[in-house]
Design an enzyme around this catalytic site. Structure first.
Site, PDB file in Angstrom:
ATOM      1  N   ARG A 113       6.376   9.644   3.489  1.00  0.00           N
ATOM      2  CA  ARG A 113       7.487   9.328   4.389  1.00  0.00           C
ATOM      3  C   ARG A 113       8.810   9.678   3.709  1.00  0.00           C
ATOM      4  O   ARG A 113       8.940   9.506   2.501  1.00  0.00           O
ATOM      5  CB  ARG A 113       7.410   7.828   4.691  1.00  0.00           C
ATOM      6  N   ARG A 157       0.826  -1.211   0.000  1.00  0.00           N
ATOM      7  CA  ARG A 157       0.000   0.000   0.000  1.00  0.00           C
ATOM      8  C   ARG A 157       0.863   1.266   0.000  1.00  0.00           C
ATOM      9  O   ARG A 157       0.434   2.316   0.470  1.00  0.00           O
ATOM     10  CB  ARG A 157      -0.913   0.010   1.210  1.00  0.00           C
ATOM     11  N   ASP A 216      -6.730  -3.565   0.627  1.00  0.00           N
ATOM     12  CA  ASP A 216      -7.193  -2.456  -0.218  1.00  0.00           C
ATOM     13  C   ASP A 216      -6.117  -1.453  -0.652  1.00  0.00           C
ATOM     14  O   ASP A 216      -6.390  -0.555  -1.445  1.00  0.00           O
ATOM     15  CB  ASP A 216      -8.358  -1.721   0.462  1.00  0.00           C
ATOM     16  N   GLY A 217      -4.918  -1.582  -0.119  1.00  0.00           N
ATOM     17  CA  GLY A 217      -3.859  -0.647  -0.536  1.00  0.00           C
ATOM     18  C   GLY A 217      -3.972   0.733   0.086  1.00  0.00           C
ATOM     19  O   GLY A 217      -3.232   1.643  -0.271  1.00  0.00           O
ATOM     20  N   ARG A 219      14.984  -2.977   3.603  1.00  0.00           N
ATOM     21  CA  ARG A 219      14.743  -3.672   4.872  1.00  0.00           C
ATOM     22  C   ARG A 219      15.527  -4.975   4.918  1.00  0.00           C
ATOM     23  O   ARG A 219      15.975  -5.465   3.882  1.00  0.00           O
ATOM     24  CB  ARG A 219      13.240  -4.024   4.973  1.00  0.00           C
ATOM     25  N   LYS A 247       2.587   6.427   1.426  1.00  0.00           N
ATOM     26  CA  LYS A 247       1.894   5.276   2.028  1.00  0.00           C
ATOM     27  C   LYS A 247       0.382   5.482   1.943  1.00  0.00           C
ATOM     28  O   LYS A 247      -0.109   6.572   2.259  1.00  0.00           O
ATOM     29  CB  LYS A 247       2.332   5.178   3.502  1.00  0.00           C
ATOM     30  N   ASP A 301      10.621  -7.581   8.059  1.00  0.00           N
ATOM     31  CA  ASP A 301      10.278  -6.645   6.982  1.00  0.00           C
ATOM     32  C   ASP A 301      10.129  -5.214   7.502  1.00  0.00           C
ATOM     33  O   ASP A 301      10.014  -4.281   6.713  1.00  0.00           O
ATOM     34  CB  ASP A 301       8.997  -7.083   6.257  1.00  0.00           C
ATOM     35  N   ASP A 320       8.278   1.824   9.818  1.00  0.00           N
ATOM     36  CA  ASP A 320       6.926   1.263   9.836  1.00  0.00           C
ATOM     37  C   ASP A 320       6.278   1.385  11.208  1.00  0.00           C
ATOM     38  O   ASP A 320       6.235   0.438  12.000  1.00  0.00           O
ATOM     39  CB  ASP A 320       6.919  -0.204   9.374  1.00  0.00           C
TER      40      ASP A 320
HETATM   41  P1  AMP Z   1       2.845  -3.854   8.181  1.00  0.00           P
HETATM   42  O1  AMP Z   1       2.261  -4.729   9.243  1.00  0.00           O
HETATM   43  O2  AMP Z   1       2.195  -2.498   8.102  1.00  0.00           O
HETATM   44  O3  AMP Z   1       4.330  -3.759   8.283  1.00  0.00           O
HETATM   45  O4  AMP Z   1       2.488  -4.517   6.785  1.00  0.00           O
HETATM   46  C1  AMP Z   1       2.843  -5.842   6.441  1.00  0.00           C
HETATM   47  C2  AMP Z   1       2.550  -6.087   5.001  1.00  0.00           C
HETATM   48  O5  AMP Z   1       1.153  -5.949   4.727  1.00  0.00           O
HETATM   49  C3  AMP Z   1       3.233  -5.156   4.014  1.00  0.00           C
HETATM   50  O6  AMP Z   1       3.539  -5.907   2.883  1.00  0.00           O
HETATM   51  C4  AMP Z   1       2.173  -4.125   3.731  1.00  0.00           C
HETATM   52  O7  AMP Z   1       2.372  -3.486   2.503  1.00  0.00           O
HETATM   53  C5  AMP Z   1       0.933  -4.984   3.720  1.00  0.00           C
HETATM   54  N1  AMP Z   1      -0.304  -4.233   4.028  1.00  0.00           N
HETATM   55  C6  AMP Z   1      -0.708  -3.798   5.251  1.00  0.00           C
HETATM   56  N2  AMP Z   1      -1.887  -3.159   5.138  1.00  0.00           N
HETATM   57  C7  AMP Z   1      -2.243  -3.199   3.838  1.00  0.00           C
HETATM   58  C8  AMP Z   1      -3.349  -2.714   3.080  1.00  0.00           C
HETATM   59  N3  AMP Z   1      -4.358  -2.069   3.648  1.00  0.00           N
HETATM   60  N4  AMP Z   1      -3.354  -2.955   1.755  1.00  0.00           N
HETATM   61  C9  AMP Z   1      -2.358  -3.616   1.157  1.00  0.00           C
HETATM   62  N5  AMP Z   1      -1.299  -4.095   1.794  1.00  0.00           N
HETATM   63  C10 AMP Z   1      -1.232  -3.896   3.118  1.00  0.00           C
HETATM   64 MG    MG Z   2       5.743  -3.038   7.368  1.00  0.00          MG
END
Ligand code: AMP
Ligand code: MG
Length: 491
Positions: A176, A93, A125-126, A183, A113, A253, A263
């Site tokens: 950001r 996203r 949903d991105g 990472r 983001k 990650d 993050d």
């Molecule tokens: P995070 O827990 O925020 O570090 O995200 C972990 C993974 O989930 C990453 O690959 C993010 O890009 C993906 N991600 C989290 N929320 C969304 C979202 N609403 N739509 C698409 N990808 C997401």
């Molecule tokens: Mg992340």
């Protein structure tokens, strides 16, 4: 100072082979508006802070109007999430728009983001909520101003779009800014697919960009990169511990190869000294508790070291963890001694710090207010200027006794009171970004579309160590209503 339309983007990441990313344009909001614009960071980047008043700014920053030279892409990465390897992550996203060069010739990644689904979205949903965007905006800036390496935040763009989370919530985008978005997980994806060539390519990229003093292409060079990552990770995590910060989702990650705090999700500052403090409501087993962070960072670093094992020699690989351990202990120790106002690293002083942390944990005393108060204790054991300490001592004889022991330690191992106070006040923040402070800013944004509190909070936390008498109400412990606040991974 440049207008937003005068920025000239480049994207060195786009010069890497295509398996490193997916090229993709942001999906703009239909009618975007500015929620927050960080004039301080804008000026640091050589962007005219007056752009805040540019009526088209939101459109430029959410992908609706082009930014010259931007070459947006979603970066590919994998990662160990809560102990389980996930081969298939990546920017689901967010997009790396490219880099800009500031007036001091530093190159900055601009990463948007919440700007729509990518190949890595896995059915999500991105998008990002306004709430989580405000939290990252405020949190990352607050850490930076505490002196903790962190990504930065230039702005939040709001929308009329609603997205499904626990409830329907407004979506937003956050821009950001960081020296890198590479990472640990960026390497892992290639390691577990046995793509050694890509690991080398990525290592060369990071070294060229962030370690110009290292010669790439040799075992020593790659080893130098590994050890630098170990050291930087240790410094950052040691600072988290000293300042009582809990990241909440230390998956590989979310670990930056240059040691940035990266993050911001369900992070939090502890209130009382509690090693079991878990800021992430979704972390049911407390894997990422405050007290586990150093061990987890080491575990993550072991995973990262594996990725580079084909490039470095065994001895150097083994040294990564040694360097991590040594740097972590030294940095944490040094910071804690400074927080207590001790000048030399004496065994007795270290023992005293440990004992005090135990007492703080047991008594449930506010960690931050306590430490900030210590600079008001003089070497003779008096503390007239500090009513908070007077109350603490009045409620418990053990703290009274503690003060006399502390004064004794100060007489043995500290600078004169006035000099010491200055040093201590530069490492014990007066203002701590507790959840309730953000929650108030978020509620005003959500309920009244009033964004003034966000900027007010950001500015207060630009100077967390300075007395700001007009903002006294931001310096206290959390109110009763804040105790029930929870933050989860859903954002
Ligand atoms: P995070 O827990 O925020 O570090 O995200 C972990 C993974 O989930 C990453 O690959 C993010 O890009 C993906 N991600 C989290 N929320 C969304 C979202 N609403 N739509 C698409 N990808 C997401
Ligand atoms: Mg992340």
């Amino acid at each position: 100072m440049r207008k937003i339309t005068e920025l000239r983007f480049e994207n060195t990441y786009a010069e890497l082979p295509h398996e490193f990313y997916q090229k993709k344009d942001p999906v703009p909001f239909k009618s975007p508006h500015m929620v927050a614009f960080n004039e301080t960071l804008a000026a640091e980047l050589g962007i005219d802070p007056d752009e805040k008043r540019n009526p088209l700014l939101a459109e430029h920053l959410c992908g609706k109007r082009p930014l010259a030279g931007a070459d947006p892409l979603a970066m590919y990465y994998a990662g160990w999430q809560f102990g389980v390897y996930n081969p298939d992550l990546g920017d689901g996203r967010a997009l790396l728009l490219g880099q800009i060069i500031d007036e001091r010739s530093r190159r900055w990644d601009l990463h948007l983001k919440g700007c729509g689904a990518t190949r890595f979205s896995r059915g999500f949903d991105g998008r990002a909520t306004l709430k989580s965007s405000i939290r990252e905006y405020l949190g990352s800036e607050a850490l930076h101003h505490l002196g903790i390496p962190s990504t930065r935040a230039l702005c939040v763009v709001g929308s009329r779009e609603k997205i499904e989370r626990e409830t329907r919530e407004p979506a937003a985008m956050m821009l950001r800014v960081a020296e890198t978005h590479v990472r640990f997980g960026s390497f892992e994806g290639f390691y577990y697919r046995n793509e050694e060539k890509s690991i080398r390519t990525l290592a060369d990229y990071v070294i060229a960009r962030h370690y110009p003093e290292i010669t790439s292409g040799t075992k020593e060079g790659y080893g130098g990169f590994l050890l630098a990552t170990a050291e930087k990770t240790a410094v950052t995590v040691a600072k988290w511990q000293a300042f009582g910060f809990t990241h909440g989702v230390m998956n590989t990650d979310n670990m930056s190869v240059t040691g940035l705090t990266l993050d911001y999700g369900p992070y939090g500052f502890l209130e009382t000294f509690d090693r079991d403090y878990v800021s992430n409501h979704s972390d049911h087993f407390g894997r990422y508790s405050y007290g586990n962070q150093s061990a987890i960072a080491r575990w993550n670093l072991e995973k990262f070291t594996k990725c580079l094992e084909g490039l470095v020699d065994k001895k150097q690989a083994a040294r990564a963890i040694e360097i991590y351990n040594k740097t972590f202990s030294e940095t944490y120790r040094e910071l804690m001694l400074r927080k207590f106002g001790f000048e030399k690293e004496k065994r007795e002083s270290l023992r005293f710090v440990e004992k005090t942390l135990g007492m703080l944990a047991e008594s449930g005393t506010d960690y931050h207010i306590f430490l900030r108060s210590l600079s008001d204790v003089s070497r003779d054991g008096s503390f007239e200027k500090n009513p908070w300490l007077a109350e603490l001592c009045a409620t418990s004889g053990q703290w009274q006794q503690w003060i006399s022991e502390y004064a004794w330690e100060l007489r043995e191992n500290s600078l004169p009171d006035r000099e010491r106070k200055k040093l201590m006040d530069s490492v014990n923040p007066r203002y701590v970004l507790r959840n309730h402070i953000m929650e108030t800013a978020i509620r005003e944004a959500l309920e009244r579309e009033d964004y003034s509190e966000i900027e007010k909070v950001r500015k207060i936390f630009e100077n967390p160590f300075s007395e700001q008498p007009e903002h006294e109400s931001y310096a206290g412990a959390s109110p009763e209503w804040a105790k029930s606040l929870v933050v989860s991974c859903l954002s």
